[in-house]
Design a protein around this motif. Structure first.
Motif, PDB file in Angstrom:
ATOM      1  N   PRO B 241     120.782  80.076  24.752  1.00  0.00           N
ATOM      2  CA  PRO B 241     119.730  79.646  24.116  1.00  0.00           C
ATOM      3  C   PRO B 241     118.554  80.976  23.852  1.00  0.00           C
ATOM      4  CG  PRO B 241     120.381  78.034  25.586  1.00  0.00           C
ATOM      5  CD  PRO B 241     121.179  79.072  25.881  1.00  0.00           C
ATOM      6  N   ARG B 245     117.449  81.698  20.276  1.00  0.00           N
ATOM      7  CA  ARG B 245     115.928  81.523  19.752  1.00  0.00           C
ATOM      8  C   ARG B 245     115.449  82.661  19.375  1.00  0.00           C
ATOM      9  NH1 ARG B 245     114.421  79.457  24.656  1.00  0.00           N
ATOM     10  NH2 ARG B 245     115.073  77.456  24.295  1.00  0.00           N
ATOM     11  N   THR B 268     128.785  70.444  23.331  1.00  0.00           N
ATOM     12  CA  THR B 268     127.924  71.151  24.441  1.00  0.00           C
ATOM     13  C   THR B 268     127.117  72.311  23.896  1.00  0.00           C
ATOM     14  OG1 THR B 268     129.994  71.811  25.221  1.00  0.00           O
ATOM     15  CG2 THR B 268     128.903  69.995  26.216  1.00  0.00           C
ATOM     16  N   ASP B 270     126.351  72.967  20.928  1.00  0.00           N
ATOM     17  CA  ASP B 270     125.460  73.082  19.555  1.00  0.00           C
ATOM     18  C   ASP B 270     124.203  73.645  19.738  1.00  0.00           C
ATOM     19  OD1 ASP B 270     124.677  72.413  17.190  1.00  0.00           O
ATOM     20  OD2 ASP B 270     124.885  70.462  17.144  1.00  0.00           O
ATOM     21  N   LEU B 271     124.159  74.775  20.005  1.00  0.00           N
ATOM     22  CA  LEU B 271     122.933  75.617  19.907  1.00  0.00           C
ATOM     23  C   LEU B 271     122.121  75.461  18.588  1.00  0.00           C
ATOM     24  CD1 LEU B 271     123.568  79.022  21.753  1.00  0.00           C
ATOM     25  CD2 LEU B 271     122.129  77.193  22.452  1.00  0.00           C
ATOM     26  N   ARG B 273     121.503  73.027  16.376  1.00  0.00           N
ATOM     27  CA  ARG B 273     120.688  71.876  16.210  1.00  0.00           C
ATOM     28  C   ARG B 273     119.719  71.857  17.271  1.00  0.00           C
ATOM     29  NH1 ARG B 273     122.132  66.574  13.723  1.00  0.00           N
ATOM     30  NH2 ARG B 273     120.297  65.507  14.265  1.00  0.00           N
ATOM     31  N   ALA B 274     119.986  72.364  18.679  1.00  0.00           N
ATOM     32  CA  ALA B 274     119.031  72.347  19.450  1.00  0.00           C
ATOM     33  C   ALA B 274     117.754  73.109  19.506  1.00  0.00           C
ATOM     34  CB  ALA B 274     119.976  73.037  21.012  1.00  0.00           C
ATOM     35  N   GLU B 277     115.604  71.780  16.676  1.00  0.00           N
ATOM     36  CA  GLU B 277     114.800  70.574  17.080  1.00  0.00           C
ATOM     37  C   GLU B 277     113.443  70.970  17.804  1.00  0.00           C
ATOM     38  OE1 GLU B 277     117.856  67.857  18.534  1.00  0.00           O
ATOM     39  OE2 GLU B 277     118.101  66.980  16.618  1.00  0.00           O
ATOM     40  N   GLU B 278     113.767  72.235  18.609  1.00  0.00           N
ATOM     41  CA  GLU B 278     112.427  72.550  19.320  1.00  0.00           C
ATOM     42  C   GLU B 278     111.605  72.947  18.228  1.00  0.00           C
ATOM     43  OE1 GLU B 278     114.886  75.462  22.371  1.00  0.00           O
ATOM     44  OE2 GLU B 278     113.317  76.219  21.078  1.00  0.00           O
TER      45      GLU B 278
END
Lengths: 414, 414
Positions: B241, B245, B268, B270-271, B273-274, B277-278
């Protein structure tokens, strides 16, 4: 002294025969250069590319799930689930540290290497966890299931891309897959352009009365570029042997090929032929082709270098570029004849008979009440916007005396 | 804690519906820039182009011959030739200095301005000289014959090229004809590319065991380039991440659009989307599309900027780029939907039914004993060389349950 020019060409082959004669004397070979992979799109491969190794190089999972021995889950179903002990997980990009033994499973992700002992993968959708160490499997998998075998895409030594291939985006992806960071391609030839005519002014200038802008300079440069070569526009020559000779010499000193537009019709103003005949190592192979538009086309060599005299009318220049120059530029690139497919369409207006020449008729193809139709775009060959309005061309052989409305024709799309 | 990811997407639209939803939130407009005419090939026009004046701007001869009054030669034939007095010659690119009076003719060349009084041109082939001052005419000419009228190609104010047109070589010629030395085109957007996955190494590196080369970086860069945009490959992100990021932030700081490949399947890992969403101003419009290949496709915005999550499998990335990203990049360019024509071909092997998804099947189209046939190129979606071997694609709608061998299908050529 006669004011009148010779009014007809003496030997006027059909386009195919003209090209055959021209190519019979072709002597140049493509030249190799290396370009970075990210600059290789659209370039022509100089040589065949073979696989340096198997792809994939190891057995990979195509799903997220559990690597298993197929035999262990041969009877698995919703009604008769089978429980396996989970003994580890394959980290992405790393060799598995555990082997699948009878009655066990290893967690695995899409693209990861199958662990030793496993010969299939159960999709995670067909599993549930009984506890932290056991998975319940409700479907069978065949041996090799949900995985890609080593070499399933390509095997070592396999021919992947053929010499002369114009590289597409997916080819670039394929070359990345085998790690070809530098790609051997054919060097792009430099193609000199000379526009000839006393009536011409550069496109950026306001024409005086009776003058017109040089359309062919820009048109041919764009066509050369589209053909994968480098255009070099030397500008406009007036109908003046001294200036014209100077430009031709400049072109020949550096360029791989020369295109002159205008000045090639048989007549008092046929400068191109006159200048060529002065040059000791020039050979005029064809002057005059039985094609409409494009009759005054001249195909020649100076030394080994091709020299094209195209008509001054932009539509004729466009058509003869496609017919004669583009295939010749393809020789520099070693490009394979691209497989092009025609569009079958119903002719919306008749095409009148030609005068024994092969006729290339601009058409606009469109869908008309659910049917593909081709409408000839009428206009004299000086009218560049007739081409702009068209999106394809119909070839009418010299032996065909017109095509009636309503007949199905094959259109070569632009 | 469950080791198992969510195993299905909750809302999986068909491709068309996915694009409709995505475009419903599109907010960006094309941006204007001026480029020199010789750099405009392939660029998209930012605005309509109209003719600043008539083309041609004066009446021009289309042949070499004699400018005459049609009425003077109305009865001319081989049997009844008519003699005219030659009173001068029109120099190319200059206004005629003489007018054609009854019983006279003026020598003229192709492209020259008709002199006052003349309304037609007799081709030189239908003339002979009686003496230095008289020409014998053996054919009539209609009024307006062998000449182009002022404005016959285009008239002042006429719409020549429409906003969004992707400029072809003949368009470049047309723009030269009207003297548009600087062309208003849409700025090419910068498209950032991030490849994601622990198993990836750059294309130029030798992969270790269980590693593979990054195919999508090169593939998507070439597709972006082909679409007329500027690719910017930021490299590979591990499934981490922090690194991911960082790369996404770098991309968003400068790029017009972002494409991430890999990391978008629901699971698990699915970076994508994560990370999205941030971000406070992100909106995920679609995640999961009923298409094969390409189910895990993610269509989102960060602010006004489109953000695409494409599958990691190269074939899926290729297919979903064509389906979703290319139309979106077209919005940046304001490009009109190009009229593409399919090739009708006989299916050489059956296409098996899909699972309720729209199916895009790679095919190889070729001529087989005089007939165009389409042979599905089989292979799992990880196999980039299945695309290389194909030259077109057949779309099988979700409602169609397989296509039998021998049926005619429409192929979209690459």
């Amino acid at each position: 002294m006669s004011l009148n020019p010779i009014s007809a060409f003496t030997d006027v082959p059909l386009p195919e025969e003209a090209l055959t004669r021209f190519f019979a004397e072709w002597q140049l070979e493509p030249q190799r250069e290396l370009v970075a992979l990210d600059s290789a799109l659209g370039r022509c491969l100089f040589e065949d590319v073979r696989a340096p190794g198997d792809l994939p190089a190891f057995v990979r999972s195509t799903v997220d799930g559990y690597a298993v021995r197929a035999v262990d889950v041969a009877g698995a179903s919703r009604a008769a689930p089978i429980v396996l002990r989970v003994i580890g997980e394959v980290p992405m990009g790393q060799e598995p540290q555990v082997a699948v033994l009878p009655g066990t499973a290893v967690k695995i992700h899409t693209g990861a290497m199958l662990p030793p002992g496993a010969d299939g993968v159960i999709m995670v959708e067909w599993t549930s966890l009984r506890d932290d160490h056991h998975v319940i499997v409700t479907q069978r998998v065949a041996s090799g299931g949900n995985s890609i075998a080593r070499g399933e895409d390509v095997v070592a030594g396999q021919l992947l891309l053929t010499k002369g291939r114009r590289l597409r985006p997916d080819d670039i992806g394929g070359l990345a897959a085998i790690g070809l960071a530098q790609v051997p391609v054919a060097r792009r030839p430099l193609v000199a352009l000379i526009s000839s005519g006393d009536e011409l002014v550069p496109a950026y200038r306001e024409p005086g009365p009776a003058e017109v802008r040089d359309i062919n300079g820009a048109l041919l440069a764009a066509l050369v570029q589209e053909a994968g070569c480098i255009p070099w526009h030397l500008g406009i020559s007036r109908d003046d042997p001294v200036q014209f000779r100077q430009l031709v010499h400049t072109a020949l000193a550096s360029a791989d090929a020369v295109i002159v537009s205008g000045g090639s019709s048989v007549g008092t103003r046929d400068l191109t032929r006159a200048i060529l005949e002065e040059l000791p190592d020039s050979r005029i192979v064809v002057h005059g082709v039985a094609v409409r538009p494009g009759k005054p086309t001249l195909l020649a060599y100076v030394g080994k270098h091709p020299f094209f005299g195209l008509p001054g009318n932009p539509v004729s220049a466009f058509a003869t570029f496609r017919l004669f120059v583009r295939p010749a530029l393809g020789r520099f690139l070693g490009s394979m004849e691209e497989q092009r497919f025609t569009v079958r369409a119903r002719l919306k207006r008749p095409i009148p008979p030609s005068d024994g020449r092969e006729d290339y008729v601009q058409v606009r193809v469109f869908e008309d009440i659910g049917e593909i139709v081709a409408e000839p775009v009428l206009g004299k060959s000086n009218l560049i916007f007739t081409v702009v309005r068209a999106n394809g061309v119909v070839r009418m052989p010299a032996t065909v005396k017109g095509i009636p409305e309503g007949q199905m024709v094959d259109v070569w799309p632009y």
